[in-house]
Design a protein around this motif. Structure first.
Motif, PDB file in Angstrom:
ATOM      1  N   VAL A  78      42.253  30.904  32.260  1.00  0.00           N
ATOM      2  CA  VAL A  78      41.178  31.215  33.202  1.00  0.00           C
ATOM      3  C   VAL A  78      41.625  32.213  34.271  1.00  0.00           C
ATOM      4  CG1 VAL A  78      39.954  29.044  32.810  1.00  0.00           C
ATOM      5  CG2 VAL A  78      41.640  29.185  34.652  1.00  0.00           C
ATOM      6  N   GLU A  79      42.943  32.403  34.416  1.00  0.00           N
ATOM      7  CA  GLU A  79      43.457  33.381  35.372  1.00  0.00           C
ATOM      8  C   GLU A  79      44.894  33.721  35.030  1.00  0.00           C
ATOM      9  OE1 GLU A  79      44.170  33.869  40.212  1.00  0.00           O
ATOM     10  OE2 GLU A  79      43.096  32.126  39.462  1.00  0.00           O
ATOM     11  N   ALA A  80      45.235  35.005  35.144  1.00  0.00           N
ATOM     12  CA  ALA A  80      46.620  35.464  35.021  1.00  0.00           C
ATOM     13  C   ALA A  80      47.020  36.014  36.390  1.00  0.00           C
ATOM     14  CB  ALA A  80      46.737  36.541  33.949  1.00  0.00           C
ATOM     15  N   ASN A  81      48.251  35.793  36.792  1.00  0.00           N
ATOM     16  CA  ASN A  81      48.716  36.198  38.116  1.00  0.00           C
ATOM     17  C   ASN A  81      49.065  37.689  38.115  1.00  0.00           C
ATOM     18  OD1 ASN A  81      49.837  36.514  40.639  1.00  0.00           O
ATOM     19  ND2 ASN A  81      51.249  34.786  40.451  1.00  0.00           N
ATOM     20  N   GLN A  82      48.133  38.510  38.559  1.00  0.00           N
ATOM     21  CA  GLN A  82      48.342  39.955  38.598  1.00  0.00           C
ATOM     22  C   GLN A  82      49.474  40.332  39.550  1.00  0.00           C
ATOM     23  OE1 GLN A  82      46.839  42.208  36.508  1.00  0.00           O
ATOM     24  NE2 GLN A  82      48.320  43.648  37.340  1.00  0.00           N
ATOM     25  N   ASP A  83      49.698  39.539  40.600  1.00  0.00           N
ATOM     26  CA  ASP A  83      50.790  39.826  41.538  1.00  0.00           C
ATOM     27  C   ASP A  83      52.139  39.818  40.821  1.00  0.00           C
ATOM     28  OD1 ASP A  83      48.955  40.009  43.603  1.00  0.00           O
ATOM     29  OD2 ASP A  83      49.349  37.980  44.362  1.00  0.00           O
ATOM     30  N   PRO A  88      57.288  41.682  39.208  1.00  0.00           N
ATOM     31  CA  PRO A  88      57.924  40.607  38.428  1.00  0.00           C
ATOM     32  C   PRO A  88      59.010  39.837  39.178  1.00  0.00           C
ATOM     33  CG  PRO A  88      57.701  42.588  37.104  1.00  0.00           C
ATOM     34  CD  PRO A  88      57.353  42.964  38.514  1.00  0.00           C
ATOM     35  N   SER A  89      59.580  40.426  40.226  1.00  0.00           N
ATOM     36  CA  SER A  89      60.641  39.739  40.973  1.00  0.00           C
ATOM     37  C   SER A  89      60.143  38.454  41.639  1.00  0.00           C
ATOM     38  CB  SER A  89      61.259  40.673  42.021  1.00  0.00           C
ATOM     39  OG  SER A  89      60.339  40.915  43.076  1.00  0.00           O
ATOM     40  N   LEU A  90      58.818  38.282  41.767  1.00  0.00           N
ATOM     41  CA  LEU A  90      58.277  37.033  42.320  1.00  0.00           C
ATOM     42  C   LEU A  90      58.682  35.827  41.477  1.00  0.00           C
ATOM     43  CD1 LEU A  90      54.665  38.150  43.304  1.00  0.00           C
ATOM     44  CD2 LEU A  90      56.487  37.432  44.867  1.00  0.00           C
ATOM     45  N   TRP A 100      53.961  31.957  40.161  1.00  0.00           N
ATOM     46  CA  TRP A 100      53.261  31.281  39.055  1.00  0.00           C
ATOM     47  C   TRP A 100      52.761  32.343  38.078  1.00  0.00           C
ATOM     48  CZ3 TRP A 100      48.024  32.239  38.324  1.00  0.00           C
ATOM     49  CH2 TRP A 100      47.332  32.820  39.397  1.00  0.00           C
ATOM     50  N   LEU A 101      52.501  31.937  36.842  1.00  0.00           N
ATOM     51  CA  LEU A 101      52.168  32.914  35.798  1.00  0.00           C
ATOM     52  C   LEU A 101      50.701  32.925  35.404  1.00  0.00           C
ATOM     53  CD1 LEU A 101      55.345  32.397  33.612  1.00  0.00           C
ATOM     54  CD2 LEU A 101      54.911  34.169  35.338  1.00  0.00           C
TER      55      LEU A 101
END
Length: 125
Positions: A78-83, A88-90, A100-101
């Motif tokens: 239902v959602e992908a973490n665009q941040d 990607p270092s997050l 979160w992914l």
């Protein structure tokens, strides 16, 4: 390293939040993030994709290696973490918060998910 008690964990080193209105958040554990090294690329499932527990649903690339991302549950994205895609270092700096992914509407949850204590014993972290 401390694994949050409120989460559940897979033996593939993903964490899963308790479902709210049937939706859980998924990420990788701090143990996995440290083992990967600096994450430089993240490929996530897309909104509307169906994922199956234990099957590959994405990829994490680090300075050390490429690792498959496994779905800890079966359901619809239902959602992908665009941040995380943009930075990607997050995944390394905040694996249990901003790193979160994806979020998944859970239709089936495997019985072998681990508690925080069980995961700590399993992973040695």
């Amino acid at each position: 390293m401390s694994n949050p008690q409120k989460l559940r964990y897979s033996k593939e080193h993903e964490w899963l939040s308790v479902a709210e209105d049937g939706v859980s958040t998924v990420g990788i554990t701090e143990h996995a993030a440290n083992a990967l090294g600096d994450v430089v690329y993240v490929q996530l499932p897309e909104v509307g994709d169906t994922v199956t527990a234990g099957e590959t649903c994405g990829e994490l690339e680090s300075t050390k290696s490429v690792s498959d991302l496994y779905a800890p549950v079966t359901g619809e994205i239902v959602e992908a973490n665009q941040d995380v895609v943009d930075d990607p270092s997050l995944v390394n700096s905040a694996p249990f918060e901003g790193g979160w992914l994806f979020k998944v509407r859970v239709t089936e949850e495997p019985a072998d998910l681990l508690s925080a204590d069980e995961y700590t014993e399993f992973s040695g972290s």
